[in-house]
Design a protein around this motif. Structure first.
Motif, PDB file in Angstrom:
ATOM      1  N   GLN A  52       0.863  -1.177   0.000  1.00  0.00           N
ATOM      2  CA  GLN A  52       0.000   0.000   0.000  1.00  0.00           C
ATOM      3  C   GLN A  52       0.901   1.227   0.000  1.00  0.00           C
ATOM      4  N   VAL A  53       0.730   2.084  -0.994  1.00  0.00           N
ATOM      5  CA  VAL A  53       1.571   3.275  -1.112  1.00  0.00           C
ATOM      6  C   VAL A  53       0.992   4.392  -0.248  1.00  0.00           C
ATOM      7  N   VAL A  54       1.796   4.869   0.681  1.00  0.00           N
ATOM      8  CA  VAL A  54       1.405   5.949   1.579  1.00  0.00           C
ATOM      9  C   VAL A  54       1.890   7.288   1.044  1.00  0.00           C
ATOM     10  N   LYS A  55       3.061   7.270   0.399  1.00  0.00           N
ATOM     11  CA  LYS A  55       3.659   8.497  -0.138  1.00  0.00           C
ATOM     12  C   LYS A  55       4.420   8.156  -1.412  1.00  0.00           C
ATOM     13  N   GLY A  56       4.164   8.908  -2.489  1.00  0.00           N
ATOM     14  CA  GLY A  56       4.920   8.734  -3.724  1.00  0.00           C
ATOM     15  C   GLY A  56       4.254   7.806  -4.717  1.00  0.00           C
ATOM     16  N   THR A  57       5.059   7.349  -5.683  1.00  0.00           N
ATOM     17  CA  THR A  57       4.589   6.454  -6.739  1.00  0.00           C
ATOM     18  C   THR A  57       5.519   5.257  -6.839  1.00  0.00           C
ATOM     19  N   LEU A  58       4.948   4.077  -6.725  1.00  0.00           N
ATOM     20  CA  LEU A  58       5.694   2.822  -6.820  1.00  0.00           C
ATOM     21  C   LEU A  58       5.505   2.243  -8.216  1.00  0.00           C
ATOM     22  N   TYR A  59       6.579   1.739  -8.777  1.00  0.00           N
ATOM     23  CA  TYR A  59       6.537   1.046 -10.065  1.00  0.00           C
ATOM     24  C   TYR A  59       6.827  -0.418  -9.778  1.00  0.00           C
ATOM     25  N   MET A  60       5.788  -1.247  -9.889  1.00  0.00           N
ATOM     26  CA  MET A  60       5.959  -2.668  -9.624  1.00  0.00           C
ATOM     27  C   MET A  60       6.213  -3.360 -10.956  1.00  0.00           C
ATOM     28  N   GLN A  61       7.442  -3.781 -11.135  1.00  0.00           N
ATOM     29  CA  GLN A  61       7.819  -4.441 -12.375  1.00  0.00           C
ATOM     30  C   GLN A  61       7.483  -5.927 -12.304  1.00  0.00           C
ATOM     31  N   PHE A  62       6.849  -6.402 -13.355  1.00  0.00           N
ATOM     32  CA  PHE A  62       6.643  -7.817 -13.576  1.00  0.00           C
ATOM     33  C   PHE A  62       7.366  -8.130 -14.878  1.00  0.00           C
ATOM     34  N   ARG A  63       7.606  -9.367 -15.182  1.00  0.00           N
ATOM     35  CA  ARG A  63       8.369  -9.720 -16.389  1.00  0.00           C
ATOM     36  C   ARG A  63       7.667  -9.269 -17.670  1.00  0.00           C
TER      37      ARG A  63
END
Length: 121
Positions: A52-63
């Motif tokens: 769960q992102v609380v601050k910012g932007t996460l980039y979740m890489q999958f193949r």
């Protein structure tokens, strides 16, 4: 049974990619982590993992693709799915992680970023 102030807990540590435990719910743990840059490709054979992102932007890489997870959003990585979380533009992203107590930080992958102990704060 005290309320946990998430922002206060985030202020207690600075190290990136080093989760800190804030609660245990049955056999699940609630972790806080600060992420910056790229992590390591890994999977968890027997455990799902929720970010769960609380601050910012996460980039979740999958193949086969990258999912963008914005502040206030969450993503569940199913067990067995190889993934690599990352941030861009030197941004530090704050996340809450929900995972089983048995979940190894980087699965079977050993890396300099692998943690074997999560301090409780």
């Amino acid at each position: 049974m005290d309320a946990i102030n998430i922002q206060h807990k985030f202020s207690k540590f600075n190290k990136n990619w080093h989760p800190h435990q804030v609660a245990i719910v049955d056999n699940m743990q609630v972790l806080l982590a600060k992420l910056k840059g790229e992590f390591v490709w890994h999977s968890h054979e027997d455990e799902d993992e929720l970010f769960q992102v609380v601050k910012g932007t996460l980039y979740m890489q999958f193949r086969d693709r990258t999912e963008i997870v914005k502040e206030g959003e969450l993503i569940v990585v199913p067990k067995g799915v190889e993934h690599n979380p990352m941030t861009k533009n030197n941004e530090e992203v704050h996340v809450i992680l929900f995972e089983k107590l048995s979940t190894a930080h980087t699965g079977k992958v050993q890396h300099e970023k692998t943690q074997t102990h999560y301090p409780k704060i």
